[in-house]
Design an enzyme around this catalytic site. Sequence first.
Site, PDB file in Angstrom:
ATOM      1  N   TYR A 101       0.860  -1.194   0.000  1.00 34.69           N
ATOM      2  CA  TYR A 101       0.000   0.000   0.000  1.00 34.69           C
ATOM      3  C   TYR A 101       0.892   1.238   0.000  1.00 34.69           C
ATOM      4  O   TYR A 101       1.907   1.275   0.708  1.00 34.69           O
ATOM      5  CB  TYR A 101      -0.879   0.022   1.254  1.00 34.69           C
ATOM      6  CG  TYR A 101      -1.634   1.329   1.442  1.00 34.69           C
ATOM      7  CD1 TYR A 101      -2.924   1.496   0.940  1.00 34.69           C
ATOM      8  CD2 TYR A 101      -1.028   2.412   2.094  1.00 34.69           C
ATOM      9  CE1 TYR A 101      -3.599   2.695   1.085  1.00 34.69           C
ATOM     10  CE2 TYR A 101      -1.703   3.619   2.243  1.00 34.69           C
ATOM     11  CZ  TYR A 101      -2.981   3.760   1.734  1.00 34.69           C
ATOM     12  OH  TYR A 101      -3.642   4.934   1.869  1.00 34.69           O
ATOM     13  N   GLU A 189      -3.336   7.645  -4.090  1.00 38.29           N
ATOM     14  CA  GLU A 189      -3.247   6.391  -3.346  1.00 38.29           C
ATOM     15  C   GLU A 189      -3.140   5.197  -4.291  1.00 38.29           C
ATOM     16  O   GLU A 189      -3.822   5.167  -5.319  1.00 38.29           O
ATOM     17  CB  GLU A 189      -4.498   6.235  -2.462  1.00 38.29           C
ATOM     18  CG  GLU A 189      -4.506   4.949  -1.644  1.00 38.29           C
ATOM     19  CD  GLU A 189      -5.802   4.778  -0.855  1.00 38.29           C
ATOM     20  OE1 GLU A 189      -5.773   4.903   0.377  1.00 38.29           O
ATOM     21  OE2 GLU A 189      -6.850   4.533  -1.489  1.00 38.29           O
TER      22      GLU A 189
END
Length: 388
Positions: A101, A189
């Site tokens: 992530y 993101e």
Amino acid sequence: MDLLEYQGKQLFARHGLEVSRGRPAVTVEEAVEAAAEVGYPVVVKAQVLIGGRGKAGGVKLAADEGEVREHAGNILGMDIRGHVVHTLWIEHASDISSEYYASVLLDRSAKAPLVMFSVEGGIEIEQVAEESPDKLVRWHVDALEGLSHSEALQIANKGRADQDVQEGVAKALQALYRVFVEEEATLAEINPLIVTPEREVRALDAKVTLDDNALFRHPDNQDLSDTQNQDPIERRARQEGLQYVKLDGDVGILGNGAGLVMSTLDVVAQAGGSPANFLDAGGGADADKIRQAVELILSNSAVRAVLFNIFGGITRCDEVAKGLIAAFSEIKPTLPFVVRLDGTNAEEGRELLREAALAGVHPARTMDEAAEMVVALAAGSNGASVAG
Ligand code: GDP
Ligand code: MN
């Protein structure tokens, strides 16, 4: 402005972040063509402005044309938590060894960009933050210095990325940071940022929010707004430079200045009515803009009566009256209009309306009176035929 995954990936690619090759598609046939171009196996991905598409059945692997047809057919038109799928992204499928992530966002309380990285990717980052906070690296960046390569390496190392891909992760973090700064995003993101069996690091998903107030500096990005998912009337308003928001009621509203329009919504609600829209004609609206505004309000078929609440400042009330008269001669509305004009050239405006004697136009002196009248007219059945 939130971007669809594939639009975010276009920005990623622009700044040197690895993404899989892919094509957008809006029909099953286009999906089949796209799949042939990018090469099997492919992933068929719903393009909607909401996460968790995988769990909802909006992300499917397809090994051949038959599977693309099946998945594209199922996903197009699918409703993912209130978001209907109009567009697909067909991309060449990746083999995945690990899911990491990475994100960059604006941390307003720290007044600095915040880089986050974790080897626990593919799941909601809130869950990682809650269940294994030690696995989430949070790193504030000095906005003037930027994110250096050695800092990015430290983040990868601190987050315990596999040793052999720390260099690749660092490069991805720096590229993501460039996306954030150069495209003027408030969020960039990647979840998941994958490591392939060949040990390549690649963005498999993209979530980008651009700063609307900076969009004027990025003409290329202005076209990225998700017009397909916008209300058609709101889309038209944007094209015409009018601030319009559709609401669920039946009283059409036009005012000048956001504050005045909001107060108008309030007084209509207080009078027991339900506004059909927010529409700010802005400062200095001329007759033509007013005519466009009337067309917009009336294109919502739920509208049963319209309230014009104008406080003339830069906007001149006589221009508003001329616009209304022009709109009436062109569109010939059959709905009642209540018009309150005050401020600059109000008397001239009222005089123009009196002379034009438009059927169905009711002058009002105050905002409260106007609200009461329009609510009564919207509720009444024969309001449309009453002459002003
Ligand atoms: P989200 O559910 O909306 O976050 O959509 P993602 O784009 O993140 O996809 C969800 C999940 O689908 C990912 O976490 C992956 O596990 C899986 N996935 C997506 N693309 C691929 C791919 O190319 N290959 C494989 N094997 N899995 C994929
Ligand atoms: Mn994702």
